[in-house]
Write a protein that holds these residues in place. Sequence first.
Motif, mmCIF file in Angstrom:
data_model
loop_
_atom_site.group_PDB
_atom_site.id
_atom_site.type_symbol
_atom_site.label_atom_id
_atom_site.label_comp_id
_atom_site.label_asym_id
_atom_site.label_seq_id
_atom_site.Cartn_x
_atom_site.Cartn_y
_atom_site.Cartn_z
ATOM 1 N N LEU A 77 -41.880 -18.579 -13.749
ATOM 2 C CA LEU A 77 -41.587 -19.754 -14.587
ATOM 3 C C LEU A 77 -41.761 -19.466 -16.075
ATOM 4 N N ALA A 81 -34.366 -18.003 -11.172
ATOM 5 C CA ALA A 81 -35.737 -17.788 -10.678
ATOM 6 C C ALA A 81 -35.737 -16.880 -9.451
ATOM 7 N N LYS A 82 -34.754 -17.085 -8.550
ATOM 8 C CA LYS A 82 -34.658 -16.244 -7.337
ATOM 9 C C LYS A 82 -34.425 -14.784 -7.712
ATOM 10 N N HIS A 95 -37.502 -13.302 -9.381
ATOM 11 C CA HIS A 95 -38.570 -13.063 -8.412
ATOM 12 C C HIS A 95 -38.367 -11.717 -7.721
ATOM 13 N N ILE A 139 -38.826 -17.600 -17.307
ATOM 14 C CA ILE A 139 -37.664 -18.508 -17.435
ATOM 15 C C ILE A 139 -37.767 -19.295 -18.748
ATOM 16 N N ASN A 144 -27.564 -23.120 -17.311
ATOM 17 C CA ASN A 144 -28.414 -24.147 -16.693
ATOM 18 C C ASN A 144 -28.556 -23.979 -15.184
ATOM 19 N N ARG A 145 -28.479 -22.732 -14.696
ATOM 20 C CA ARG A 145 -28.645 -22.476 -13.256
ATOM 21 C C ARG A 145 -30.002 -21.799 -13.058
ATOM 22 N N GLU A 146 -31.056 -22.557 -13.407
ATOM 23 C CA GLU A 146 -32.386 -21.946 -13.489
ATOM 24 C C GLU A 146 -32.978 -21.592 -12.127
ATOM 25 N N GLN A 147 -32.631 -22.361 -11.093
ATOM 26 C CA GLN A 147 -33.157 -22.041 -9.763
ATOM 27 C C GLN A 147 -32.632 -20.686 -9.282
ATOM 28 N N GLU A 148 -31.316 -20.458 -9.515
ATOM 29 C CA GLU A 148 -30.737 -19.156 -9.143
ATOM 30 C C GLU A 148 -31.387 -18.037 -9.953
#
Length: 466
Positions: free
Chosen positions: A232, A220-221, A224, A235, A214-218
């Motif tokens: 997105l 995404a980085k 990218h 993901i 559940n560390r989706e922001q990391e």
Amino acid sequence: MSTVTERRKTNTFYVILIAGAAALGGFLFGFDTAVINGAVTALANTFNANSVQTGLAVSLALLGSAVGAFFAGKIADRYGRVKAMVVASVLFTISAIGSGLPFTIWDFIFWRVLGGLAVGAASVIAPAYIAECSPANLRGRLGSLQQLAIVVGIFIALLCNYFIAVSAGSAEAPFLFGIAAWRWMFWTEIPPAILYGMAALMIPESPRYLVAQNREQEAAKVLHKIIGGNVLEKINEIRHTVLQEREPRFSDLLSRRGGLLPIVWLGIGLSVFQQFVGINVIFYYSSVLWRAVGFSERDSLWITVITGAVNIITTLVAIAFVDKFGRKPLLLLGSLGMTLTLGTLTSIFANAALDAAGNPTLTGSAGITALIAANLYVFCFGFSWGPVVWVMLGEMFNNQIRAAALAIAASVQWIANFIISTSFPPLLQYFGLGSAYGLYTTSAAISFFFVLFLLKETKGIELEDM
């Protein structure tokens, strides 16, 4: 247009960089398994070890590898790929120090088994991490980095052994600071082991692991940097395949009727055939092998180094073609080539004249033919079953079962390696080289039909669609 191309180039460079760092585990895996080659006789003499103890000193590390491979998937799923790599690096370092400092054959075996755990862990974590961080169009080539790193590790270990032994006069003679040369052979592994840990701390965590946590922001980085653009959608795809309510269990590998899933059996089959064609006999016992057919010790060592170089060149061939031709054609071609070259060796060794000690001697053209056939065999293995099996194991299982299935397949590979490595000396002693190579030829022939009828191509398919 040019900015898009530039960004793609930057992304590709970044992916190669992180895959290369992970593949350092493969380098240590190759180095650690081959470094014992030059030290076996010196060890036996130093500790007055009998043949059983010497055999265990060489092969028990392989069982340590089976254990390391089995548990690495679980550790990687719970604590992350990067932390698992750091643990492997620490084990490699401690094992390298300890292997050069033993007081008896038994504590030497303990340090080697510890290194074996690290080798097993690296053999599972690196292909999984590389597969999870690579875009589909590059995955075959980047997955082959693992095998390239392994063969470079083997080559460098053999080269270090050769130069240390030649500089000191023999593996038992004193080398730097009056310490026996064979101890230095093991200590040469310390710098790359430390470097592996440092490299692991500098690379990002696998995006698939991050989504599962559940560390989706990391995630995404990281994505990218790997694929660029809007991530997105990617993901969501990963979340769809990865997010179960619980972590993967080995029970996930069982079918409804009990027994393992067919895909897991295929992974096990790939692992077993990769070893049963006898490749590690060439790398663990090559100097013994060439001396058995009449070459001098120095010549035998050189032939071993040349074989290591051939292995590197052919792995580069595989990297060039694995994403172009696909996995299946390379495996089929390799099986065919190995069957022919091993068959040639079987015929030569079976018909060789014996000396007074009962060892085969190759005279005239037979010796040259055997040398050419052996190196062609390494070539055929090097562009096919060597790298492609690691690529397939990294990508053939779906996200839900990948870590657990890879752990099983890699453990079986180490057990198969143990069986082949420990059975070769008695085969050589009681049945002769011809019989040993006859068995490897049979395995190579069966592997052709295994691939032809049972294996599906994985080229260019996204991991989420497996």
